[in-house]
Design a protein around this motif. Structure first.
Motif, PDB file in Angstrom:
ATOM      1  N   GLU A 165     -16.539   2.449   0.638  1.00  0.00           N
ATOM      2  CA  GLU A 165     -15.141   2.204   0.974  1.00  0.00           C
ATOM      3  C   GLU A 165     -14.815   0.723   0.837  1.00  0.00           C
ATOM      4  OE1 GLU A 165     -11.818   3.115   4.472  1.00  0.00           O
ATOM      5  OE2 GLU A 165     -13.922   3.711   4.763  1.00  0.00           O
ATOM      6  N   LYS A 172      -5.821  -4.016   2.115  1.00  0.00           N
ATOM      7  CA  LYS A 172      -5.501  -3.049   3.180  1.00  0.00           C
ATOM      8  C   LYS A 172      -4.081  -3.253   3.700  1.00  0.00           C
ATOM      9  CE  LYS A 172      -7.139  -1.007   7.492  1.00  0.00           C
ATOM     10  NZ  LYS A 172      -5.781  -0.985   8.097  1.00  0.00           N
ATOM     11  N   THR A 176      -1.928  -1.519   1.192  1.00  0.00           N
ATOM     12  CA  THR A 176      -2.037  -0.056   1.238  1.00  0.00           C
ATOM     13  C   THR A 176      -1.449   0.494   2.539  1.00  0.00           C
ATOM     14  OG1 THR A 176      -4.310  -0.166   2.115  1.00  0.00           O
ATOM     15  CG2 THR A 176      -4.055   0.019  -0.278  1.00  0.00           C
ATOM     16  N   ARG A 200      -3.209   6.425   6.679  1.00  0.00           N
ATOM     17  CA  ARG A 200      -3.801   5.346   5.899  1.00  0.00           C
ATOM     18  C   ARG A 200      -4.128   5.833   4.503  1.00  0.00           C
ATOM     19  NH1 ARG A 200      -9.977   4.184   5.945  1.00  0.00           N
ATOM     20  NH2 ARG A 200     -10.909   6.232   6.244  1.00  0.00           N
ATOM     21  N   ARG A 203      -7.213   5.526   1.969  1.00  0.00           N
ATOM     22  CA  ARG A 203      -8.595   5.082   1.772  1.00  0.00           C
ATOM     23  C   ARG A 203      -8.818   4.793   0.291  1.00  0.00           C
ATOM     24  NH1 ARG A 203     -14.460   7.227   3.871  1.00  0.00           N
ATOM     25  NH2 ARG A 203     -15.668   6.307   2.177  1.00  0.00           N
ATOM     26  N   ASN A 210     -11.846   3.430  -2.452  1.00  0.00           N
ATOM     27  CA  ASN A 210     -13.287   3.255  -2.624  1.00  0.00           C
ATOM     28  C   ASN A 210     -13.573   2.392  -3.851  1.00  0.00           C
ATOM     29  OD1 ASN A 210     -14.237   5.456  -0.580  1.00  0.00           O
ATOM     30  ND2 ASN A 210     -12.738   6.486  -1.879  1.00  0.00           N
ATOM     31  N   ARG A 215      -9.724  11.687  -3.859  1.00  0.00           N
ATOM     32  CA  ARG A 215     -10.115  10.335  -3.474  1.00  0.00           C
ATOM     33  C   ARG A 215      -9.669   9.325  -4.524  1.00  0.00           C
ATOM     34  NH1 ARG A 215     -16.404  10.686  -2.591  1.00  0.00           N
ATOM     35  NH2 ARG A 215     -16.155  12.200  -4.293  1.00  0.00           N
TER      36      ARG A 215
END
Length: 229
Positions: A36, A43, A46, A57, A59, A61, A77
């Motif tokens: 991650e 962040k 995002t 949120r 996520r 990766n 993902r």
């Protein structure tokens, strides 16, 4: 009649099976080679997009490969490659530009492109079986090569359509989150430079992604339509 349809039905089932196998392998590889992303600047961006989407949120990766890319896995993902993230760390790509990649990949997930590709892949296998039969009778030696070439062009055309749709989704999300489309457009042009001359010289109809200037022009047209409405 049933006997005539059997090769087509088998081709569809084969396509579904191969797509599922490919998706399983992709999920396994991404899980084994990713972690991650923990970057407070990314962040923060995002989180703004997540608030716009009304979700807790997003996520992201990091996929540990050197190529410069972002991708959405079949299971939803979102990944940035190490090569792309390193460009950000070196200052070649801004945080907002990286956020535009994330928004684009979110578009692929939200618009169901993975599921659509599964259906398309199965249909293409069925059409390939028909073309092999028909063209193979007319041109026995190179018939299968011609049918494969035709299906390659069809697949590339469908993929380009997905990219335009994901760009439009990303543009809307970036505007709603207060980031705007400028980073999205500047990154597309940067990626063209990073790809080098070979990609620029390849005919557009052979590419799985539209050429960046066309994508930028489509975003400009989209924004113009928003201003008129």
């Amino acid at each position: 009649m049933i006997l005539r349809l059997t090769p087509i039905l088998l081709a569809v089932l084969y396509g579904l099976l191969m797509y599922q196998l490919s998706a399983w392998r992709t999920r396994a590889r991404l899980t084994a080679q990713s972690t991650e992303l923990a970057d407070p600047v990314i962040k923060a961006l995002t989180d703004r997009m997540a608030a716009s989407l009304e979700i807790p949120r997003i996520r992201v990766n990091i996929y540990e490969v050197d190529i410069i890319n972002g991708l959405a896995a079949p299971d939803g993902r979102i990944f940035l490659t190490r090569g792309l993230y390193d460009k950000y760390r070196l200052g070649d790509v801004s945080a907002e530009e990286l956020a535009s990649v994330i928004a684009h990949e979110l578009g692929h997930v939200a618009l169901g492109h993975s599921r659509r590709r599964m259906i398309d892949f199965s249909g293409q296998n069925a059409l390939r079986a028909v073309l092999n039969t028909v063209i193979g009778r007319i041109i026995p030696l190179i018939g299968p090569w011609i049918s494969d070439a035709v299906m390659t062009l069809v697949a590339a055309r469908l993929s380009r359509s997905d990219e335009f749709e994901a760009d439009a989704y990303a543009a809307a999300l970036l505007v709603k989150a207060g980031i705007g489309t400028t980073p999205q457009k500047t990154l597309l042009l940067k990626l063209e430079e990073m790809a080098g001359g070979a990609a620029r010289q390849t005919p557009a109809w052979l590419l799985s992604h539209p050429k960046p200037p066309k994508r930028v022009a489509a975003i400009d047209d989209l924004e113009a339509s928003w201003r008129r409405s």
